[in-house]
Structure formats: C-alpha cells, structure tokens
Design a protein around this motif. Sequence first.
Motif, PDB file in Angstrom:
ATOM      1  N   HIS A 146       1.178   7.958  -6.355  1.00 37.50           N
ATOM      2  CA  HIS A 146       1.134   7.195  -7.597  1.00 37.50           C
ATOM      3  C   HIS A 146       2.533   6.988  -8.174  1.00 37.50           C
ATOM      4  O   HIS A 146       2.799   5.976  -8.825  1.00 37.50           O
TER       5      HIS A 146
ATOM      6  N   THR B 134       2.579   9.671   6.939  1.00 40.16           N
ATOM      7  CA  THR B 134       2.839   8.306   7.413  1.00 40.16           C
ATOM      8  C   THR B 134       2.557   8.196   8.901  1.00 40.16           C
ATOM      9  O   THR B 134       1.966   7.205   9.365  1.00 40.16           O
TER      10      THR B 134
ATOM     11  N   ARG C 182       6.419   7.069   3.857  1.00 41.85           N
ATOM     12  CA  ARG C 182       6.879   8.189   3.031  1.00 41.85           C
ATOM     13  C   ARG C 182       8.019   8.878   3.776  1.00 41.85           C
ATOM     14  O   ARG C 182       7.800   9.550   4.781  1.00 41.85           O
TER      15      ARG C 182
ATOM     16  N   GLN D 240      -4.447   5.593   2.725  1.00 43.62           N
ATOM     17  CA  GLN D 240      -3.445   4.552   2.930  1.00 43.62           C
ATOM     18  C   GLN D 240      -3.720   3.800   4.224  1.00 43.62           C
ATOM     19  O   GLN D 240      -3.661   2.559   4.263  1.00 43.62           O
TER      20      GLN D 240
ATOM     21  N   TYR E 248      -2.360  -3.607 -10.323  1.00 41.47           N
ATOM     22  CA  TYR E 248      -2.432  -2.294  -9.675  1.00 41.47           C
ATOM     23  C   TYR E 248      -3.888  -1.959  -9.382  1.00 41.47           C
ATOM     24  O   TYR E 248      -4.725  -1.953 -10.293  1.00 41.47           O
TER      25      TYR E 248
ATOM     26  N   GLY F 253      -4.348  11.282   1.225  1.00 41.29           N
ATOM     27  CA  GLY F 253      -3.564  10.087   1.508  1.00 41.29           C
ATOM     28  C   GLY F 253      -3.942   9.357   2.774  1.00 41.29           C
ATOM     29  O   GLY F 253      -3.350   8.309   3.071  1.00 41.29           O
TER      30      GLY F 253
ATOM     31  N   SER G 220      -2.651   2.233  -4.621  1.00 43.16           N
ATOM     32  CA  SER G 220      -2.397   3.652  -4.362  1.00 43.16           C
ATOM     33  C   SER G 220      -3.424   4.463  -5.136  1.00 43.16           C
ATOM     34  O   SER G 220      -4.131   3.933  -5.993  1.00 43.16           O
TER      35      SER G 220
ATOM     36  N   ILE H  40       0.845  -1.193   0.000  1.00 41.50           N
ATOM     37  CA  ILE H  40       0.000   0.000   0.000  1.00 41.50           C
ATOM     38  C   ILE H  40       0.878   1.240   0.000  1.00 41.50           C
ATOM     39  O   ILE H  40       1.637   1.491   0.937  1.00 41.50           O
ATOM     40  N   GLY H  41       0.785   2.011  -1.062  1.00 36.47           N
ATOM     41  CA  GLY H  41       1.537   3.250  -1.175  1.00 36.47           C
ATOM     42  C   GLY H  41       0.634   4.450  -1.007  1.00 36.47           C
ATOM     43  O   GLY H  41      -0.589   4.333  -1.008  1.00 36.47           O
ATOM     44  N   GLU H  42       1.273   5.610  -0.884  1.00 35.99           N
ATOM     45  CA  GLU H  42       0.492   6.842  -0.795  1.00 35.99           C
ATOM     46  C   GLU H  42       0.480   7.588  -2.119  1.00 35.99           C
ATOM     47  O   GLU H  42      -0.545   8.146  -2.511  1.00 35.99           O
TER      48      GLU H  42
END
Length: 382
Positions: A129, A271, A254, A235, A153, A232, A216, A125-127
């Motif tokens: 793109h 984060t 992050r 997330q 994705y 974000g 994301s 899981i990212g914040e």
Amino acid sequence: MIIWRQGTVLRVVEEETKVQWLEVRGEEGKEETAVHYPFLFGRCKPGDRVWLNTTAVRLGLGTGGVHFVAGLVDRPPKPEPVQGHMMKLRYTPWQVALATGEEPGSRHSNILKERRSLEGAPVLIGELHSMLPVVVTTWRGLASSDKLPRIVYVMTDGGALPAPFSRHIQTLKGIGWLTGTVTCGHAFGGDLEAVNLYSGLLLARHALKADLIFVSMGPGIVGTGTPFGFSGVEQGQAVNGVHSLQGLPVVIPRIQSVDPRRRHLGLSHHTVTNLASVALAPAVVPFPQPLPEEILGEIKTLRERCGVRHHWLDVPITVGEVEDRLLDYPKKIRSMGRGIQEDPLFYRTISASAIVAFQLWKLIDSGWTAADATAHLMSLGV
C-alpha cells in the motif's frame, strides 16, 4: 485468539467521516491510540468506555499495531443506516450491508452488464500500500496542466480491510490528486464498493472514468517466509485479472537495497513467485537503471524461470528525480519504516514503473493499441 481489554476515550485526535483516531486509557492506565469506524457503532466521544481489540499491539505488529474499538460498554450503538444489500465481513459479528456497484438498484449496475472490457487500459499493480503515494505523485508530476489524468485506486482485501484506515488515501483525495477509490472483496469504505477485483476494475474504468488505475492491497501484508504463504500473491492474480479483462497489466517489482530479511534483499522472493509461478498472462515489468550487478543477475535468473513471456523494460531514473517529485507530496512517505534516503532503490523502482504506465496511457489515449504501445516503449526505453 483475540485479546480484549476495556478502555476509556480521553480525546478524539482525528475526526473524519468514516474513521476516528482516539486517545484511550487502557485498564493498565497507559494512554494509547485506538481506531474506530463510526458506521459500526456510531461516533465515540470523550468519556465513553469501549471494548478494545488489543491483539495487534500485544503481538508487537507494525502496521495494524493500534487498538480497535469493538463495542461500547455503557450505551447502545447508534450505527449509520443500512446502505445496500451486499454483506462484507460476512458471518462475523461486524458484518455490514453496503451498496456495491454491481447490485440491482445501483446506478452503475447497467454499466457492468454492458461493459466487460478494460479496453486496453494500462493497470499498474503494486504489492504494498505504501507504493500508492509514490505512484500518484509520479503521475501528477508527469501530467501537463491541461490534461490531468483521472486516477483511481482499486484496493483489494489482502491487507487492511477498511479504506479509511489509510492516511495516504485521505491525503491524496484531500489535495485532489485521487479521483476515487474502489474497495473490493471484503475491503470496504471506498467511494465505490465491489464484490471482487474484476468488477472493481470495471467500475474504476467505466463508472469512475479512470485514465490511470493503481491496484494494491490496503496497509499491511501477511508473510510467512514460505514461497506462497504471503497475501501479496494477489499481485500475480491481479495480472491474470487485468489480462482477462483485456487490460494491460504493469507490475511494480519489489526491489530493496535494505532489509534485514535476506528473502527481500535485492529482488524480493514475492516478485519472483508472482511473476514466475502465479501470473499466467504476460505483464509489462519495468526495472530502474542502473542496478547493481547482483540484482541484474537475480533478474536474469527470474527471466529464465518464467514460463510466461513478460515484457521486461529498463527505465533510466535517478534517486534525485524521484526525490524532486516526492517534494510535492504534503506528507512524509515511509515504507517498512524506511524513507527514500534509507532505501532509494525501492522508491526508484516504484517511480520507474509509474512512468511506464503513464507513457503507455499517453500512447494508447492517442490511438495506439496496447500491443503497439508496449513494443514502442521496449524499442526506445522511457
């Protein structure tokens, strides 16, 4: 407020099935870039006069700082035929009916009636793109030629809504590294459409047969400088969603060594908020090593603040290792205007997190439980 202007299409710069990048001349005579989604009005051609939403450019925004075609002036639109029954962009002039994986009549609807679990699959899981190409390139670099993972994705609607706006998606699919995309909520244009993140994750796992899933938002992020006023936060919400579907959430922290905003320098307050206040379930949280002492102190403070027992994992990784892997990606990767040379710590963190998700997948694929695989990596490092 929307700033409307008329423009004339001079040329089609890039032509894809789901998006056109245009060069237009605006009312002031200046040549500028505009994006058009053909399924809304049909394809544009040179000479067309179009209505342009110029708001983002006038506000000086970075991501999204292009014009968007919002209508044709001299001819009626010729949109594509209706594809489904679920509306996205609901109750706006551009609401569109799309075929989602959940709706009756979809060949995937029975899957979603029967499958309610991710079955322990790790989900990264990212914040941002811009993390997508780093993640996928890392996974491809780790894979053996005889066992290439199916990478999917899952794009949420926290940033750009149209998936075709992303050149990274186009590139990754074009070179065959990305098996498919699922667009959730009001995001649209993926290989599969989903009503929300939960069904989007299940579609990725069971309809697209994903081995590795990355989640994301699309390009762009909303931030205000307040603790919870940023898009974000999704997330942390995604951690809860993956956990509730019996998957294994892995969070990309992050961390930036360069940023003019103090709240993002070092361990980003995004984060901190996501892990300490939004996530209600435990996640695997990798950190690249070595780290500066100041950031180690920030991580220590974060761990003390968290009411959830996350799994903190150190990953030795050098900037050279990341640079070597990114050489395989055919385009330049930049995030917030910076490449790996300008902010190596940001890219090391993404790659370290991708390594952890990959190793978890390999262990779970060979028969380990998610809990045992996590404990094993924590005991060994990666």
